[in-house]
Every structure is written in structure tokens, then in C-alpha cells.
Write an enzyme that holds these catalytic residues in place. Structure first.
Site, PDB file in Angstrom:
ATOM      1  N   SER A 166       0.853  -1.187   0.000  1.00 50.70           N
ATOM      2  CA  SER A 166       0.000   0.000   0.000  1.00 50.70           C
ATOM      3  C   SER A 166       0.891   1.240   0.000  1.00 50.70           C
ATOM      4  O   SER A 166       1.701   1.394  -0.914  1.00 50.70           O
ATOM      5  CB  SER A 166      -0.966  -0.026   1.195  1.00 50.70           C
ATOM      6  OG  SER A 166      -1.912   1.028   1.090  1.00 50.70           O
ATOM      7  N   THR A 167       0.792   2.101   1.011  1.00 51.62           N
ATOM      8  CA  THR A 167       1.561   3.355   1.023  1.00 51.62           C
ATOM      9  C   THR A 167       3.056   3.095   0.865  1.00 51.62           C
ATOM     10  O   THR A 167       3.647   2.340   1.631  1.00 51.62           O
ATOM     11  CB  THR A 167       1.314   4.111   2.343  1.00 51.62           C
ATOM     12  OG1 THR A 167      -0.073   4.211   2.570  1.00 51.62           O
ATOM     13  CG2 THR A 167       1.937   5.493   2.297  1.00 51.62           C
ATOM     14  N   HIS A 192      -2.544  -1.081  -3.489  1.00 53.30           N
ATOM     15  CA  HIS A 192      -3.729  -0.240  -3.302  1.00 53.30           C
ATOM     16  C   HIS A 192      -3.590   1.018  -4.150  1.00 53.30           C
ATOM     17  O   HIS A 192      -2.742   1.868  -3.891  1.00 53.30           O
ATOM     18  CB  HIS A 192      -3.877   0.160  -1.832  1.00 53.30           C
ATOM     19  CG  HIS A 192      -4.132  -1.004  -0.914  1.00 53.30           C
ATOM     20  ND1 HIS A 192      -3.863  -0.952   0.431  1.00 53.30           N
ATOM     21  CD2 HIS A 192      -4.633  -2.245  -1.149  1.00 53.30           C
ATOM     22  CE1 HIS A 192      -4.193  -2.108   0.992  1.00 53.30           C
ATOM     23  NE2 HIS A 192      -4.653  -2.916   0.049  1.00 53.30           N
ATOM     24  N   MET A 285      -0.112   1.064   5.214  1.00 51.81           N
ATOM     25  CA  MET A 285      -0.854   1.281   6.451  1.00 51.81           C
ATOM     26  C   MET A 285      -1.959   0.242   6.583  1.00 51.81           C
ATOM     27  O   MET A 285      -2.489  -0.247   5.590  1.00 51.81           O
ATOM     28  CB  MET A 285      -1.471   2.683   6.450  1.00 51.81           C
ATOM     29  CG  MET A 285      -2.210   3.022   7.741  1.00 51.81           C
ATOM     30  SD  MET A 285      -2.892   4.682   7.698  1.00 51.81           S
ATOM     31  CE  MET A 285      -3.784   4.693   9.271  1.00 51.81           C
ATOM     32  N   ASP A 288      -4.348  -5.017   5.984  1.00 49.71           N
ATOM     33  CA  ASP A 288      -4.682  -5.824   4.815  1.00 49.71           C
ATOM     34  C   ASP A 288      -3.510  -6.743   4.477  1.00 49.71           C
ATOM     35  O   ASP A 288      -2.370  -6.292   4.354  1.00 49.71           O
ATOM     36  CB  ASP A 288      -5.012  -4.913   3.622  1.00 49.71           C
ATOM     37  CG  ASP A 288      -5.588  -5.684   2.443  1.00 49.71           C
ATOM     38  OD1 ASP A 288      -6.139  -6.787   2.665  1.00 49.71           O
ATOM     39  OD2 ASP A 288      -5.494  -5.178   1.304  1.00 49.71           O
TER      40      ASP A 288
END
Length: 344
Positions: A166-167, A192, A285, A288
Site C-alpha cells: 500500500s503506502t 492499493h 498502512m 490488509d
């Protein structure tokens, strides 16, 4: 602990108002200023000292990329890029990520409602606010793609590599893929990202890597030397039919506020590939992928988590480690080497 201070930079008065209203609803977030162009934004940054900036890419007087480059040089801050769902917007967003932006968000429109936007916006601001430092961008840092290969695998023991991020994940995924040889086992990847942006992300990686990289379509085969990126707004699952692995791309409810979801991919990899899978969870973050990675491990897969020191946000790997799902915890630069070691 004080509120996270946010500066909204966008030439659209409507978008500025939407963002301000959405952010102001949250008890832990605060809009400390808005700016219609980078020149005013520069003054507001000096005055208000925001923790996070949301930045429109296409603006008058100075484009967002030029401003971002200057900002990262003189006053580095976590920046969330806001862009239109167009090929040009997607390309510019990826350039912004290369320059140091940490997240990308699609503007509200026909394919992306204000309701969808609100959830994504506040989650991305919270993720950005957790970033403790910003790495300097070094354009000469990328290695040449490896020319050596991995020893051939028999078809009955065909391996699969599943990656979730993600991030900070766009750079982390790039780092991993650049260091894998062209005959690596098939890869299935969830990052993501909004729709359209994943198309541009896959195309950019395809140009840079020795592997073939493409945005997944329903029914695509998972092949040696190919990496499939889950399309934004759709879940991607690994399936097996006889000796053939393929992906199912489908709609479905958000999982951990995400679609695509790493958990959805990892759980399907546990079921379809079992001990033939390698699972890798990278910076991001939230939680998941933690449950899915544990499912993979319990089915005999080899599992790797990125360590805290090399993560942009140590969230998803941390949760996987806490659950006992990761067999190895490594800095980003050692993960490709570990994948190759396991395969050799």
C-alpha cells in the site's frame, strides 16, 4: 496528541470545499489552509506548517510536478497527489510518486463518488501522517535488470509469487521486480491504487523490468516471466485449473476498506498454490494481507515481510509479523535476494 494538520492545494474551488468538508468531519484531522495554486501554497506551508499536503497535479501558474520537485528539495513533506482519471493524469501521478509523493488519489467524478473519495482521502492522510522520514530520490539508484536466471522449475512444482503493498508500495514493488530475472515464476501483485492508475503503473514497470508486467484481466494466465498487477477497484484471485494458474478479476465488497485487497489475493493463493507459493508483504498502512499471509503460511507457503527500517509506513508488515505470519523479516533490498534463494 494533536490533530494532523492538512493543507489542500487545488485550483478547483469545488474540490477545495469538498476536501475541507470531508477532512473537517474527522476528530483527528484539521485543515490548516487551502491554496488555489503553488505560489499561495508555498506561503501557506511556511505559515501553517502542515503535516500532510494534498496536491492537484494540473494547476495554473506552476504545474504540480514542478512544485513537488521544489517542495521535496527545500521542505520535504508527505504529499498525496490528487489527479484526474485520465491517461495523462495517471502518468503525471506516477511521475509524482517518483519525485517523492507518497499516495495517489483520484478526483471525484462519474467513476468515483464523493462518498468513495471521503473514505479514501482520510485513510490516505492518516497513512501519510505516519511517515517518519522521506527518502531522497536518486534517479541513478535503479539497477540494470539482472541477466542471470533461476534454475528451471518442473511444471508439477510450478511456483507462484504473491506480493501485496500500500503506502510507499509503488517504489517498493519496483525495487523488487527490477532485481528479479526474466525467468522468474509468475507474480500476482496487489497495490492499493485507484482505477486507471494501475494501468499506467503496470505499463511503466513493463518498460523498466526484465519481466513482462501487465494490468491483469479476468482469465489471464500466470506465466513464467510475467507479473500481473490487480486493476484498481477490482479484487484479483489466483485460481488453478490442472497445471495452469490464472487470475480471476472480480467486483466485490471492500476488504479492509480496499478493493483490490491483499487478503483476497493471499487467501486465494493459499487455496490454489499452497506450498508452491511465496508470499511477500511490503510497506503500507493498516492490516490488509496479515490474515491472508497467515493462511498462506499454514498451507506451506514461504512468507516474507518487509522490515520496519525500510518501510515508508510499517503497518501491514507489522500486523503480519504480530500474527506470526512472516517466516522472514527483511529490509527491502534483501527481499529479491531471498526470493531467489528460496527458488534456487
Amino acid at each position: 496528541m494533536g490533530k494532523t494538520k492538512v493543507l489542500v492545494v487545488d485550483d478547483s474551488a469545488i474540490v477545495r470545499k469538498i476536501f475541507t468538508d470531508l477532512i473537517s468531519r474527522e476528530p483527528d484531522l484539521e485543515v490548516v489552509g487551502v491554496a488555489p495554486d503553488p505560489y499561495i501554497a508555498r506561503d501557506k506551508i511556511v505559515q501553517s506548517r502542515p503535516d500532510v499536503v494534498t496536491l492537484d497535479i494540473e494547476m495554473p501558474r506552476m504545474d504540480g510536478l514542478t512544485f513537488l520537485k521544489k517542495l521535496m528539495h527545500y521542505h520535504p513533506l508527505p504529499v498525496i497527489i490528487v489527479s484526474s482519471l485520465t491517461p495523462k493524469g495517471s502518468q503525471m501521478a506516477l511521475e509524482a510518486m517518483d519525485l517523492g509523493a507518497v499516495e495517489v488519489l483520484a478526483k471525484p467524478g462519474s467513476a468515483y463518488t464523493v462518498g468513495d473519495l471521503g473514505l479514501q482521502l482520510v485513510e490516505k492522510i492518516r497513512a501519510a501522517a505516519q511517515i517518519r522520514y522521506l527518502k531522497a530520490v536518486d534517479k541513478d539508484r535503479n539497477p540494470n535488470p539482472p541477466t542471470d536466471t533461476i534454475a528451471p522449475l518442473t511444471q508439477t512444482s510450478q511456483k507462484i509469487i504473491a506480493i501485496g503493498a500500500s503506502t510507499g508500495g509503488t517504489e517498493a514493488i519496483k525495487e523488487v521486480l527490477l532485481r528479479l530475472p526474466p525467468n522468474s515464476p509468475g507474480l500476482v501483485i496487489v497495490q492499493h491504487m485507484p482505477p486507471k492508475f494501475t494501468t499506467a503503473f503496470a505499463a511503466r514497470l513493463d518498460q523498466m523490468c526484465a519481466l513482462e508486467v501487465k494490468e491483469a484481466q479476468d482469465g489471464d494466465s500466470v506465466l513464467t516471466g510475467r507479473a500481473l498487477i490487480a486493476p484498481g477497484a477490482y479484487h484479483m484471485l489466483l485460481r488453478r485449473s490442472g497445471a495452469r494458474y490464472y487470475v480471476q478479476v472480480k467486483d466485490g465488497p471492500l476488504v479492509h476498506h480496499q478493493r483490490p485487497s491483499v487478503d483476497v489475493l493471499f487467501n486465494s493463493a493459499a487455496q490454489s498454490a499452497g506450498a508452491n507459493a511465496i508470499g511477500v508483504i511490503l510497506t503500507g498502512m493498516g492490516a490488509d494481507g496479515a490474515d491472508g499471509m497467515l493462511a498462506m503460511k499454514e498451507k506451506g507457503a514461504y512468507t516474507i515481510a518487509q522490515d520496519e527500517s525500510s518501510c515508508v509506513v510499517f503497518g501491514m508488515p507489522k500486523e503480519a509479523i504480530k500474527k506470526g505470519a512472516a517466516q522472514k523479516v527483511l529490509p527491502l533490498n534483501r527481499i529479491p535476494e531471498e526470493i531467489r534463494r528460496v527458488l534456487s
